[in-house]
Design a protein around this motif. Structure first.
Motif, mmCIF file in Angstrom:
data_model
loop_
_atom_site.group_PDB
_atom_site.id
_atom_site.type_symbol
_atom_site.label_atom_id
_atom_site.label_comp_id
_atom_site.label_asym_id
_atom_site.label_seq_id
_atom_site.Cartn_x
_atom_site.Cartn_y
_atom_site.Cartn_z
ATOM 1 N N TYR A 1 62.782 32.890 -28.289
ATOM 2 C CA TYR A 1 62.640 33.463 -29.622
ATOM 3 C C TYR A 1 62.283 34.940 -29.505
ATOM 4 N N ALA A 2 62.698 35.701 -30.485
ATOM 5 C CA ALA A 2 62.386 37.132 -30.524
ATOM 6 C C ALA A 2 60.941 37.338 -30.956
ATOM 7 N N LYS A 3 60.448 38.547 -30.790
ATOM 8 C CA LYS A 3 59.093 38.896 -31.239
ATOM 9 C C LYS A 3 59.095 39.519 -32.627
ATOM 10 N N GLU A 4 60.247 40.074 -33.039
ATOM 11 C CA GLU A 4 60.339 40.715 -34.349
ATOM 12 C C GLU A 4 61.520 40.135 -35.124
ATOM 13 N N TYR A 5 61.310 39.979 -36.430
ATOM 14 C CA TYR A 5 62.345 39.422 -37.299
ATOM 15 C C TYR A 5 62.429 40.219 -38.586
ATOM 16 N N SER A 6 63.651 40.379 -39.080
ATOM 17 C CA SER A 6 63.908 41.007 -40.375
ATOM 18 C C SER A 6 64.936 40.158 -41.112
ATOM 19 N N PHE A 7 64.631 39.817 -42.348
ATOM 20 C CA PHE A 7 65.543 39.034 -43.175
ATOM 21 C C PHE A 7 65.555 39.611 -44.582
ATOM 22 N N VAL A 8 66.682 39.473 -45.236
ATOM 23 C CA VAL A 8 66.789 39.882 -46.632
ATOM 24 C C VAL A 8 66.056 38.866 -47.499
ATOM 25 N N ALA A 9 65.208 39.376 -48.376
ATOM 26 C CA ALA A 9 64.544 38.545 -49.378
ATOM 27 C C ALA A 9 65.057 38.993 -50.743
ATOM 28 N N VAL A 10 65.175 38.036 -51.644
ATOM 29 C CA VAL A 10 65.601 38.338 -53.010
ATOM 30 C C VAL A 10 64.396 38.205 -53.922
ATOM 31 N N LEU A 11 64.177 39.229 -54.739
ATOM 32 C CA LEU A 11 63.153 39.184 -55.777
ATOM 33 C C LEU A 11 63.867 38.893 -57.086
ATOM 34 N N ASP A 12 63.464 37.821 -57.747
ATOM 35 C CA ASP A 12 64.084 37.408 -59.002
ATOM 36 C C ASP A 12 63.087 37.643 -60.128
ATOM 37 N N PHE A 13 63.463 38.520 -61.056
ATOM 38 C CA PHE A 13 62.579 38.932 -62.150
ATOM 39 C C PHE A 13 62.861 38.178 -63.452
ATOM 40 N N THR A 14 63.651 37.101 -63.422
ATOM 41 C CA THR A 14 64.086 36.448 -64.656
ATOM 42 C C THR A 14 63.064 35.474 -65.240
ATOM 43 N N GLY A 15 62.032 35.101 -64.499
ATOM 44 C CA GLY A 15 61.023 34.169 -65.006
ATOM 45 C C GLY A 15 59.741 34.881 -65.382
ATOM 46 N N ASN A 16 58.682 34.093 -65.603
ATOM 47 C CA ASN A 16 57.379 34.653 -65.935
ATOM 48 C C ASN A 16 56.753 35.383 -64.762
ATOM 49 N N GLN A 17 57.077 34.938 -63.550
ATOM 50 C CA GLN A 17 56.598 35.580 -62.338
ATOM 51 C C GLN A 17 57.798 36.040 -61.526
ATOM 52 N N ILE A 18 57.549 36.863 -60.529
ATOM 53 C CA ILE A 18 58.612 37.309 -59.632
ATOM 54 C C ILE A 18 58.789 36.227 -58.566
ATOM 55 N N ALA A 19 59.954 35.607 -58.542
ATOM 56 C CA ALA A 19 60.254 34.611 -57.517
ATOM 57 C C ALA A 19 60.760 35.335 -56.278
ATOM 58 N N VAL A 20 60.339 34.856 -55.126
ATOM 59 C CA VAL A 20 60.756 35.428 -53.846
ATOM 60 C C VAL A 20 61.429 34.323 -53.052
ATOM 61 N N PHE A 21 62.666 34.577 -52.607
ATOM 62 C CA PHE A 21 63.345 33.600 -51.759
ATOM 63 C C PHE A 21 64.231 34.303 -50.749
ATOM 64 N N PHE A 22 64.585 33.563 -49.709
ATOM 65 C CA PHE A 22 65.396 34.089 -48.615
ATOM 66 C C PHE A 22 66.698 33.295 -48.544
ATOM 67 N N PRO A 23 67.846 33.946 -48.736
ATOM 68 C CA PRO A 23 69.121 33.236 -48.676
ATOM 69 C C PRO A 23 69.366 32.514 -47.349
ATOM 70 N N ASP A 24 68.818 33.023 -46.261
ATOM 71 C CA ASP A 24 69.050 32.426 -44.943
ATOM 72 C C ASP A 24 68.011 31.389 -44.547
ATOM 73 N N LEU A 25 66.911 31.304 -45.278
ATOM 74 C CA LEU A 25 65.804 30.412 -44.925
ATOM 75 C C LEU A 25 65.399 29.625 -46.168
ATOM 76 N N ASP A 26 66.028 28.487 -46.383
ATOM 77 C CA ASP A 26 65.837 27.718 -47.619
ATOM 78 C C ASP A 26 64.382 27.378 -47.917
ATOM 79 N N GLU A 27 63.592 27.142 -46.883
ATOM 80 C CA GLU A 27 62.211 26.716 -47.106
ATOM 81 C C GLU A 27 61.271 27.881 -47.395
ATOM 82 N N ALA A 28 61.735 29.109 -47.243
ATOM 83 C CA ALA A 28 60.888 30.290 -47.428
ATOM 84 C C ALA A 28 60.899 30.712 -48.899
ATOM 85 N N LEU A 29 59.879 30.304 -49.628
ATOM 86 C CA LEU A 29 59.774 30.574 -51.064
ATOM 87 C C LEU A 29 58.368 31.047 -51.397
ATOM 88 N N SER A 30 58.278 31.914 -52.383
ATOM 89 C CA SER A 30 56.975 32.341 -52.877
ATOM 90 C C SER A 30 57.154 32.876 -54.286
#
Length: 132
Positions: free
Chosen positions: A5-34
């Protein structure tokens, strides 16, 4: 043979402003949500959830996909992209916990493919942020 495994990682995250809060998700990592209440918090949480997801996949010896290039991520109205990063520069110590949950909840979570460790880590971080 142990996976490398690498020591450093970079992935695109999408910020979705359409709800009451800003949803954060990663198109490449289905389980990565906030989610977050502000852009600053969303940026911080994106980096945190990326690190937790990568650590969880390493711990479970799962593959880590190649990151989709920023210009290849499709967005809907009310969304924008950021690049989340994490560095794994320290040995992570894990504590094993045993918990009990209702059977129907367990069945539904397994059917949804949820990573129990990741969900619990996210919930504990959220709860600790409330307490601070």
């Amino acid at each position: 043979m142990k996976k490398e495994y690498a020591k450093e990682y970079s992935f695109v995250a999408v910020l979705d402003f359409t709800g009451n809060q800003i949803a954060v998700f990663f198109p490449d990592l289905d389980e990565a949500l906030s989610q977050a209440d502000s852009v600053e918090e969303a940026l911080r949480r994106a980096n945190e959830v990326l690190k937790l997801t990568i650590e969880s996949r390493i711990m479970d010896e799962e593959d880590i996909p190649a990151a989709t290039p920023l210009d290849k991520v499709e967005l809907r109205e009310g969304q924008r992209t950021i690049v989340a990063t994490c560095t794994l520069n320290e040995k992570i110590k894990y504590d094993k916990k045993t918990l009990t949950i209702p059977h129907d909840l367990n069945v539904a979570a397994e059917a949804a493919g949820l990573n129990f460790s990741q969900v619990l880590q996210n919930a504990l971080r959220d709860k600790l942020a409330e307490v601070e």
